[in-house]
Design an enzyme around this catalytic site. Structure first.
Site, PDB file in Angstrom:
ATOM      1  N   GLN A  81       0.929  -1.185  -0.060  1.00  0.00           N
ATOM      2  CA  GLN A  81      -0.138   0.048  -0.145  1.00  0.00           C
ATOM      3  C   GLN A  81       0.743   1.292   0.014  1.00  0.00           C
ATOM      4  O   GLN A  81       1.266   1.864   0.958  1.00  0.00           O
ATOM      5  CB  GLN A  81      -0.943  -0.064   1.078  1.00  0.00           C
ATOM      6  CG  GLN A  81      -1.972   1.175   1.274  1.00  0.00           C
ATOM      7  CD  GLN A  81      -3.066   0.908   0.456  1.00  0.00           C
ATOM      8  OE1 GLN A  81      -4.232   0.538   0.861  1.00  0.00           O
ATOM      9  NE2 GLN A  81      -3.004   1.393  -0.979  1.00  0.00           N
ATOM     10  N   PHE A  82       1.253   1.654  -1.086  1.00  0.00           N
ATOM     11  CA  PHE A  82       2.102   2.866  -1.167  1.00  0.00           C
ATOM     12  C   PHE A  82       1.474   4.139  -0.874  1.00  0.00           C
ATOM     13  O   PHE A  82       2.116   5.018  -0.465  1.00  0.00           O
ATOM     14  CB  PHE A  82       2.924   2.842  -2.645  1.00  0.00           C
ATOM     15  CG  PHE A  82       2.021   3.400  -3.633  1.00  0.00           C
ATOM     16  CD1 PHE A  82       1.937   4.874  -4.191  1.00  0.00           C
ATOM     17  CD2 PHE A  82       1.320   2.477  -4.529  1.00  0.00           C
ATOM     18  CE1 PHE A  82       1.088   5.124  -5.140  1.00  0.00           C
ATOM     19  CE2 PHE A  82       0.261   2.836  -5.516  1.00  0.00           C
ATOM     20  CZ  PHE A  82       0.382   4.347  -5.974  1.00  0.00           C
ATOM     21  N   THR A  83       0.298   4.194  -1.015  1.00  0.00           N
ATOM     22  CA  THR A  83      -0.595   5.418  -0.629  1.00  0.00           C
ATOM     23  C   THR A  83      -0.461   5.775   0.763  1.00  0.00           C
ATOM     24  O   THR A  83      -0.884   6.847   1.013  1.00  0.00           O
ATOM     25  CB  THR A  83      -2.072   5.334  -1.167  1.00  0.00           C
ATOM     26  OG1 THR A  83      -2.671   4.154  -0.386  1.00  0.00           O
ATOM     27  CG2 THR A  83      -2.089   4.824  -2.643  1.00  0.00           C
TER      28      THR A  83
END
Length: 198
Positions: A81-83
């Site tokens: 989950q890079f966000t």
């Protein structure tokens, strides 16, 4: 490196309409990898997360926050989950703080491998597909949602850890932040087509 952790009775993830991972009771883990993270952070988080006491005592259910995923024999579902490292100087999110795709994938896989080692079984840890547009479904139990952040490499260095020693005496300077990776640009375009706000 950061984890958003949800205690669940069930959770699953699909990529391109295909089921990638599914668990029963356990923890749904969203893992974000930040610029500057390393294997030390991945191992640190894996060791900590399996010890979190998010369930009642096994012998006395009236005692809350007394047993872990290991104690109960539960499972983990790990989704990249890079966000989690989005910043908002403007309404549009900026993902430059997130680590680039190829480097982040190595640490993501190291985290998953360490979790499997800690639980003593690869079957206890399901995953999503790194870098893919995924759909996650879960049933939050409680609800219970917590966050766990690994100690930054810079902080570890100042505390005299092995990493600090290896960088002492004229080690390599920290790498400059790279541009947003192509994988993230593609996901940014997909997110724009499927807004999750409004």
């Amino acid at each position: 490196m950061k984890l958003v952790i949800q205690r669940v009775t069930r959770a699953s993830v699909e990529a391109d309409g295909v089921l990638s991972g599914k668990i029963g009771r356990g923890m749904m883990l969203l893992l974000g990898v930040e610029q500057g993270d390393g294997l030390e952070q991945a191992q640190q988080l894996a060791q900590k997360v399996v010890k979190l006491r998010l369930w009642p005592d096994l012998k006395d259910p009236s005692k809350q926050w007394a047993s872990s995923v290991v104690d109960n024999g539960y499972e983990l579902l790990v989704v990249s989950q890079f966000t989690l490292f989005a910043t908002f100087k403007k309404p549009k999110p900026d993902f430059h703080q997130a680590m680039g795709g190829p480097e982040a994938k190595v640490l993501y896989e190291a985290f998953v491998a360490k979790c499997r080692a800690e639980l003593g079984s690869s079957d206890k840890v399901a995953t999503g597909v790194f870098g893919a547009m995924m759909q996650v479904e879960l049933r939050n139990d409680g609800p219970v949602t917590v966050e766990l952040v690994a100690e930054a490499a810079q902080a570890a260095s100042s505390n005299g850890t092995p990493e600090a020693k290896s960088n002492a005496g004229g080690g390599k300077a920290p790498k400059a932040r790279s541009a947003v990776p192509t994988e993230y640009q593609k996901l940014d375009e997909l997110l724009a087509q499927q807004p999750y706000i409004g």
